[in-house]
Motif scaffolding. Structure first.
Motif, PDB file in Angstrom:
ATOM      1  N   UNK A 854      49.035  34.800  64.191  1.00  0.00           N
ATOM      2  CA  UNK A 854      50.373  34.324  64.264  1.00  0.00           C
ATOM      3  C   UNK A 854      51.140  34.345  62.886  1.00  0.00           C
ATOM      4  N   UNK A 855      50.655  34.899  62.085  1.00  0.00           N
ATOM      5  CA  UNK A 855      51.357  35.102  60.635  1.00  0.00           C
ATOM      6  C   UNK A 855      51.200  33.749  59.696  1.00  0.00           C
ATOM      7  N   UNK A 856      50.726  32.739  60.469  1.00  0.00           N
ATOM      8  CA  UNK A 856      50.579  31.397  59.371  1.00  0.00           C
ATOM      9  C   UNK A 856      49.593  30.881  59.702  1.00  0.00           C
ATOM     10  N   UNK A 857      48.197  31.538  59.924  1.00  0.00           N
ATOM     11  CA  UNK A 857      46.722  30.729  60.281  1.00  0.00           C
ATOM     12  C   UNK A 857      45.903  31.949  59.914  1.00  0.00           C
ATOM     13  N   UNK A 858      44.847  31.482  59.151  1.00  0.00           N
ATOM     14  CA  UNK A 858      43.795  31.852  58.676  1.00  0.00           C
ATOM     15  C   UNK A 858      42.631  31.562  59.510  1.00  0.00           C
ATOM     16  N   UNK A 859      41.764  32.338  59.776  1.00  0.00           N
ATOM     17  CA  UNK A 859      40.445  32.004  60.707  1.00  0.00           C
ATOM     18  C   UNK A 859      39.218  32.446  60.134  1.00  0.00           C
ATOM     19  N   UNK A 860      38.336  31.599  59.935  1.00  0.00           N
ATOM     20  CA  UNK A 860      37.183  32.039  59.343  1.00  0.00           C
ATOM     21  C   UNK A 860      35.984  31.858  60.273  1.00  0.00           C
ATOM     22  N   UNK A 861      35.304  32.771  60.645  1.00  0.00           N
ATOM     23  CA  UNK A 861      34.207  32.613  61.776  1.00  0.00           C
ATOM     24  C   UNK A 861      33.129  33.121  61.226  1.00  0.00           C
ATOM     25  N   UNK A 862      31.915  32.434  61.674  1.00  0.00           N
ATOM     26  CA  UNK A 862      30.651  33.087  61.555  1.00  0.00           C
ATOM     27  C   UNK A 862      29.510  32.509  62.357  1.00  0.00           C
ATOM     28  N   UNK A 863      28.375  33.176  62.477  1.00  0.00           N
ATOM     29  CA  UNK A 863      27.324  32.809  63.250  1.00  0.00           C
ATOM     30  C   UNK A 863      26.119  33.112  62.492  1.00  0.00           C
ATOM     31  N   UNK A 864      25.249  32.379  62.180  1.00  0.00           N
ATOM     32  CA  UNK A 864      23.953  32.272  61.115  1.00  0.00           C
ATOM     33  C   UNK A 864      22.729  31.868  61.967  1.00  0.00           C
ATOM     34  N   UNK A 865      22.795  31.988  63.528  1.00  0.00           N
ATOM     35  CA  UNK A 865      21.698  31.445  64.276  1.00  0.00           C
ATOM     36  C   UNK A 865      21.673  30.080  64.625  1.00  0.00           C
ATOM     37  N   UNK A 866      22.587  29.283  64.167  1.00  0.00           N
ATOM     38  CA  UNK A 866      22.686  27.674  64.529  1.00  0.00           C
ATOM     39  C   UNK A 866      23.830  27.750  65.474  1.00  0.00           C
ATOM     40  N   UNK A 867      24.456  28.524  65.917  1.00  0.00           N
ATOM     41  CA  UNK A 867      25.754  28.365  66.911  1.00  0.00           C
ATOM     42  C   UNK A 867      26.879  28.846  66.021  1.00  0.00           C
ATOM     43  N   UNK A 868      27.961  29.387  66.793  1.00  0.00           N
ATOM     44  CA  UNK A 868      29.481  29.726  66.015  1.00  0.00           C
ATOM     45  C   UNK A 868      29.851  28.518  65.211  1.00  0.00           C
ATOM     46  N   UNK A 869      30.325  28.938  64.085  1.00  0.00           N
ATOM     47  CA  UNK A 869      31.256  27.975  63.322  1.00  0.00           C
ATOM     48  C   UNK A 869      32.499  28.544  62.890  1.00  0.00           C
ATOM     49  N   UNK A 870      33.401  27.946  63.047  1.00  0.00           N
ATOM     50  CA  UNK A 870      34.800  28.360  62.907  1.00  0.00           C
ATOM     51  C   UNK A 870      35.614  27.353  62.013  1.00  0.00           C
ATOM     52  N   UNK A 871      36.541  27.655  60.826  1.00  0.00           N
ATOM     53  CA  UNK A 871      37.396  26.778  60.190  1.00  0.00           C
ATOM     54  C   UNK A 871      38.516  27.712  60.096  1.00  0.00           C
ATOM     55  N   UNK A 872      39.652  26.842  60.345  1.00  0.00           N
ATOM     56  CA  UNK A 872      40.955  27.282  60.385  1.00  0.00           C
ATOM     57  C   UNK A 872      41.774  26.696  59.172  1.00  0.00           C
TER      58      UNK A 872
END
Length: 1289
Positions: A854-872
């Motif tokens: 949406x032009x104003x939100x940066x989303x960082x997602x990852x999964x390293x075996x412990x379940x999905x993680x996301x930070x915005x």
């Protein structure tokens, strides 16, 4: 012995170069026998399905063990019956299914209580790769074999269900053991047979209950020494190779737990690998030498006297097993001394070839129980004196160690509060007493000894042999029970309501206790029976504490602090931030500082050139220029002119240059810079510089030279060329003496000089200066040098820019190998897109993705075996504003972090449980997802992974589809004409024509009107009337009439006006009166009534004194006016604008008019709007839009880019074909071929039925006729007999 002799010794033959394979010679390659199939191994598990229990986990059982629940708590346990040397493991899934484990961890133990994880070299729990299907075997070989009887396999990733079969390989463990009692010693005399080695390998196992002790020590006569010792339950290795500089390496922790620990030391030249329990620490030994020279006595387990390199003076007490010194089994040599190897003979005193069990039995109080954990022990009841002794080890800040309630009124309690050890006491004579006698903190993970005594009117508190006595009126009668490690709920209730203010101090203790004695009676934990609570939170005969700070998870030298459940990092004074001090606080360079702060001033800045990398921050001076150039200046301590006198021998004066940064830091700046230079100058009087000219270039003996950063003497001076042996004047031929190559080679009795800049970045900066030929302090020879700071320009990190033109284009990079438990990615972007994936990489289940939404939100997602993680991070301002923005993402052991524009930060905590290294199998895709979807368009720069720049420009030159180097958009070519505003899209552009007199996709379509003599358009300036001192007019027209009114602006209030018309002669006539003087201007150079289209632009400027008229492509005509200072040149109160004619005129313009502009007003554009403004109207009321016969300009059609064909992995294709069953394939192809042949025969037989040779009487030409009549009509006259034959297949 001198250093020269030592260097000569290195050239001697017979140097000990022993190599090491595996861990020790006891781990032979043949040690790979099946340990489950060939023994009576007992298999058990947490859970199992009916018919698929742990007994089915044997490799060839035909089935498999399948856990009833697929979660992280499941494990398979294997009891091998005795201690084995385990070298390999093989796993197998459940056949013909998708039930298998993809990853697992291993725990091992010599008993059923003391399990330890198999570790990675960095100290994290190793996660072994498992199977990829249910039908194939996967093997993992242990780099360091496991010595254990019990093995637990804990699945951490699986496919459909946890199912597995397993086999362990190894052999019986044969140990050679030696015990030491504190006076024992093993030694070897090196005086006759010294050790002179460039490579050493030492390997052994040990166990001890004491935190300190010398394990190995030896030294040489050239100041070499080698010292291995236990210091505060950590292993410390101190080495000196003869440079009088000690290198200290620390590894391991909690090593005094009376469990076996593995140690490996591998040194090659100045590189040492120090491994304790598979956790490896690497270090470079300080100094200039590479060889270890030991020629005195080699001691094991003790030293007679303290010596260099030793931190402690205590001998070792414990057991050592399988001690290997290079290829020598020391304990075997002690048992069976070699007959013909006097040089390899060891001797011992007071040692035994066994390892007796210790009577020290520790108890571990574990965290995590909802019940109170405590141990209840008995003492003498009703006496007036008490004495308790115990040892403790903990990392906790709070918790009760001991509590005792008197038979008389009162109690005492020893407890932790805020990391301090306190004593609280209450009696009938002393309502409440808190003893805070020791300022130190004792929750440091070390064993501490407590002795606490109460007698009449005296309290004695001793901690680690430090005794404090308190005299009070105290008289107590002891109770019968002592509580250790916690309090029952009823006792907590009794004391918490009356004596303590904090609920934490009554909490349970987490840590270890041992050597508990009450009133002189030792309480062995093996005799406690059921006098404790609770079984699930107590562990006997071991101290199962986990040191979360070893190896230190806090990066960049920051301090680690821990509790029983987690660690914390103190990042103060480190220059870094974050949960593990991974992310830099300082800018990457001077350019980065300028990008953030927008400064143009000279600034003193601390930069971190490799970001999160290993290089420390250091100070530089940043010089900024208005043209955008940026200089990084690295200073040193010798920048002022320095005289040199009294050094006659060549290079006898040595000046080592100390820069503000060390050489790895400076080298990183140079490698990132566009150019670097350093000023150097030598002034001389009767002193020679290079001794030129040089008749033989192979024999060059300069008096003075400078040394490069590679420690190489250099043969040129400033502004000269490498290898020239000349100064600048020697290159140009302008030296003071023409036959010399430097001014300072003239030897004249006057001051001369050679100066210039060193610019070859390969050799910069100057490491040291060597100067000679300056005579003595009494003669006339003198010299003086000046060495400037290192000045570097540009920053290739920010020149590393690419543009993504297409949304399905991407750059790919190999996934960095160091994306483990702690990593970060940094980049800067510039875009106008709303939604796009910027970075993406994935594995089987793991992935990382960074996207803009949406032009104003940066989303960082990852999964390293412990379940999905996301930070915005959602910003208040738009990020797709076509300005540069920075993104920094980090993943560490504790959290994932996202930082946008260096200021806005957000984190998400790592889920509880095993912290895994991320597994990414795909390449790192930059600019789109791995499937080339949801792609990014815009510019990217400064892409770094863990402080290492990824060269996007090189990648873009190789991958040209949709990507280009530099930051160039569609708008850079100026596609929007007539001052239209271009909105960048990178894969497209949009033209905003609102502020032009045009329309169309590129603002090139005319908006005109075809006028008759009675037509007009009127625009009214309503409200506050417009007044101007400078105006811009534009009008385009075509006409065949020799006269006509084009445009006019009027003010009835002031009588001021301006009119533009075609005169009767066909010329252009401009008339205006702004109140200072009526002006009439004629443009006579062309006849404007010929039907051609003309474009007229008029602008008034310089406070109304200058007017420029530009017509078509003719040279502009400039008119100036003499406006007096008292005159008013302003066009006041403009009320109306007319097109074609005004209301007072009978006949107006006949023709077509377009492009009408008056400053920022576009009347014809307003007129033809869908919702026409009320202040513009025409006569007649409706006029028709016309383009005035001017065809709109168009741009050439862009050739669409075609994605290149994907690259095939030929090796993968070969593997597929190699795995094909050729026999089966051949059989199938043979059957298919046979069927085709049979079908062909059958079809041929059918088609040839009733066919043969025959005669025909048909008319010629009858072939193809629809009926007989048609055949007769077409046929030839007469009969034509033909003989025909048809051939069957």
């Amino acid at each position: 012995m001198t250093l020269t002799i030592k260097m000569e010794r290195r050239l001697l033959t017979g140097v000990i170069l022993l190599f090491f394979i595996g861990s020790t010679r006891s781990y032979d390659a043949w040690c790979e026998y099946p340990l489950i199939e060939d023994t009576n191994a007992i298999l058990s598990a947490t859970t199992g399905l009916p018919g698929r229990g742990p007994e089915q986990a044997r490799m060839y059982s035909g089935n498999a063990w399948t856990a009833e629940n697929s979660d992280f708590e499941q494990y398979l346990q294997i009891d091998l019956g005795s201690i084995k040397n385990i070298t390999k493991i093989e796993t197998y899934g459940r056949a013909h299914s998708f039930e298998f484990i993809r990853e697992y961890s291993i725990l091992y133990a010599v008993n059923e209580l003391d399990y330890s994880y198999y570790k990675e070299n960095d100290g994290s729990n190793k996660l072994f790769k498992g199977n990829s299907d249910g039908n194939s075997i996967h093997s993992n070989t242990f780099q360091t074999p496991i010595i254990a009887q019990y093995i637990r396999i804990n699945p951490t990733r699986w496919r459909d269900r946890i199912s597995m079969r397993v086999e362990l390989y190894g052999c019986d463990y044969v140990s050679a053991t030696l015990s030491f009692n504190g006076t024992s010693i093993v030694y070897r005399n090196l005086t006759q047979y010294p050790i002179r080695s460039r490579r050493d390998v030492i390997n052994f196992r040990f166990r001890t209950a004491l935190p300190d002790g010398v394990l190995i020590y030896s030294k040489g006569t050239q100041s070499d020494y080698f010292a291995l010792q236990l210091v505060d339950n950590r292993m410390v290795l101190n080495v000196n190779l003869g440079s009088n500089v000690m290198t200290s390496v620390t590894a391991g922790s909690l090593l005094d737990d009376n469990l076996w620990h593995d140690v490996t030391i591998n040194r090659f030249l100045d590189q040492v690998s120090f491994t304790v329990d598979r956790v490896e620490v690497k270090e470079t030994i300080k100094g200039d030498f590479m060889q270890l020279d030991l020629d005195k006595i080699l001691y094991i387990g003790a030293v007679p006297n303290p010596d260099e390199g030793l931190i402690i003076a205590k001998n070792f007490t414990g057991c050592i097993e399988n001690f290997y010194l290079n290829e020598t089994n020391v304990i075997f040599n002690l048992k069976s001394p070699p007959y013909d190897e006097e040089w390899n003979t060891f001797y011992k005193n007071y040692t035994m070839f066994n390892c007796p069990e210790t009577n020290v039995v520790p108890v571990t109080f574990l965290p995590g129980s909802s019940q109170r954990t405590y141990v209840k022990l008995k003492g003498y009841e009703g006496v007036q004196r008490l004495n308790i002794t115990f040892e403790f080890r903990t990392y906790q800040d709070y918790g009760v160690l001991v509590y005792h309630k008197f038979t008389s009124v009162g109690f005492f309690k020893i407890y932790f509060e805020k990391s301090k050890l306190l004593v609280e006491m209450a009696t009938d004579t002393t309502p409440r007493l808190i003893l805070d006698n020791f300022p130190d903190l004792f929750n440091d993970g070390l064993w501490h000894r407590v002795v606490f005594t109460i007698s009449q009117n005296l309290i004695t508190f001793s901690l680690d042999e430090r005794e404090v006595k308190t005299t009070r009126l105290v008289k107590v009668f002891t109770g019968g029970l002592y509580y250790f490690g916690g309090l029952p709920p009823s006792v907590v209730f009794e004391t918490s309501s009356s004596t303590t203010s904090s609920s934490n101090v009554n909490g349970g203790y987490v840590g270890c206790l041992r050597q508990i004695s009450i009133d002189g009676n030792f309480h062995n934990p093996n005799d406690w029976k059921d006098n404790y609570c609770c079984k699930e939170t107590l562990r006997f005969d071991s101290c199962q504490m986990l040191d979360r700070c070893n190896p230190n998870p806090c990066e960049h030298g920051s301090k680690c602090k821990q509790t029983s459940t987690e660690f914390e990092c103190d990042c103060r004074d480190s220059g870094y931030t974050g949960a593990t001090c991974h992310m830099p606080l300082h800018p990457l360079s001077c350019q980065a500082y300028r990008n953030v702060h927008g400064t143009s001033q000279k600034s003193e800045v601390i930069i971190d050139v490799d970001g999160s990398g290993p290089l420390k921050p250091f100070p530089v001076t940043c010089q900024y220029y208005h043209d955008g150039n940026t200089q990084t200046i690295i200073h040193h301590m010798n920048e002022d002119p320095t005289p040199v006198d009294g050094y006659e021998a060549p290079g006898s004066f040595r000046q080592v240059i100390q820069y503000d940064g060390d050489f790895p830091q400076i080298e990183a700046v140079i490698n990132r810079s566009v150019e670097c230079r350093q000023f150097i100058k030598y002034e001389c009087k009767n002193s020679r510089l290079f001794n030129t000219p040089v008749p033989n270039p192979d024999i060059w003996t300069p008096n003075t030279w400078w040394v490069s950063r590679q420690n190489q003497p250099m043969d040129y001076w400033g502004d000269s060329l490498p290898g020239s042996m000349k100064c600048d004047c020697g290159i140009l031929g302008t030296c003071e003496m023409p036959d010399k190559w430097c001014n300072c080679d003239s030897g004249l009795d006057t001051w001369l000089g050679d100066e210039g800049y060193l610019t070859d970045m390969t050799y910069l900066p100057v490491r040291e200066l060597r100067i000679g030929d300056t005579g003595t302090v009494t003669d006339e020879k003198e010299g003086r040098y000046t060495l400037g700071a290192l000045v570097c320009s540009g920053d290739n990190l920010y020149e590393n820019v690419v543009t993504f033109r297409l949304a399905d284009a991407a750059l790919t990079f190999p996934t960095p190998n160091d994306l483990s438990h702690s990593w970060d990615i940094y980049f800067e972007f510039k875009t106008t897109t709303l939604n796009a994936v910027i970075l993406h990489s994935k594995g089987v289940t793991d992935y990382i993705k960074v996207e803009i939404i949406s032009g104003n939100l940066i989303k960082f997602q990852l999964e390293s075996g412990s379940g999905p993680m996301g930070v915005n991070i959602q910003t208040s301002a738009h990020l797709n504003d076509n300005q540069w923005h920075s993104v920094h993402v980090e993943k560490n052991r504790k959290q994932a972090r996202l930082v946008v524009d260096g200021s806005q930060s957000s984190t998400v905590q790592q889920p509880a449980g095993q912290v895994r290294a991320i597994e990414l199998h795909s390449e790192l895709y930059v600019g789109s997802g791995v499937d080339f979807r949801d792609g990014y368009v815009g510019c990217l720069r400064a892409l770094m992974v863990n402080g290492i720049m990824l060269d996007m420009k090189v990648a873009a030159e190789a991958q040209t589809y949709g990507i280009g180097t530099g930051c160039f958009g569609k708008c850079d070519s100026g596609p929007c004409l007539n001052n239209g505003t271009c909105t960048e899209g990178y894969d497209h552009y949009d033209c905003d024509c609102r502020f032009t007199a045009f329309k169309g996709p590129i603002c090139a379509d005319e908006i005109g009107i075809n006028l008759q003599s009675n037509s007009l358009v009127k625009y009214e300036f309503r409200g506050s009337y417009k007044s101007t001192i400078a105006e811009k007019f534009r009008v385009g027209f075509t006409t065949t009439e020799p006269r006509g009114f084009l445009l006019g602006v009027f003010s009835n209030k002031t009588g001021e006006y301006l009119t533009l018309m075609v005169s009767n002669s066909g010329h252009l006539r401009l008339v205006f009166d702004f109140g200072f003087e009526r002006q009439e201007l004629i443009f006579p150079d062309q006849n404007f009534a010929t039907g051609q289209y003309h474009d007229v632009q008029i602008s008034r400027m310089d406070s109304g004194t200058k007017l420029v008229m530009k017509v078509d492509n003719f040279e502009p005509k400039i008119f100036t006016f003499d406006v007096k200072a008292s005159a008013d040149a302003q066009f006041n109160n403009i009320e109306y604008l007319y097109i074609g004619k005004n209301e007072t005129m009978k006949e107006g313009f006949v023709g077509c008019i377009s492009r009408v502009e008056f400053d920022d007003i576009y009347p014809l554009k307003y007129y033809f709007q869908e919702d026409r403004p009320k202040n513009i109207y025409s006569y007649p009321e409706t006029l028709v839009e016309d383009f005035c016969s001017v065809e709109p300009v168009t741009h050439p059609t862009e050739i669409p880019e075609v994605r290149p064909a994907p690259k095939l992995d030929e090796e993968k294709i070969r593997r597929i074909y190699r795995n094909t069953q050729s026999a089966v394939l051949g059989a199938v192809l043979a059957i298919l071929f046979l069927l085709i042949v049979i079908m062909a025969i059958l079809i041929g037989r059918y088609m040839s039925q009733h066919k043969g040779e025959y005669l025909t009487q048909e008319d010629e030409g009858a072939m193809g006729c629809e009926d007989p009549n048609d055949a007769v009509v077409r046929g030839h006259t007469g009969h034509h007999v033909e003989k025909r034959r048809e051939y069957p297949l």
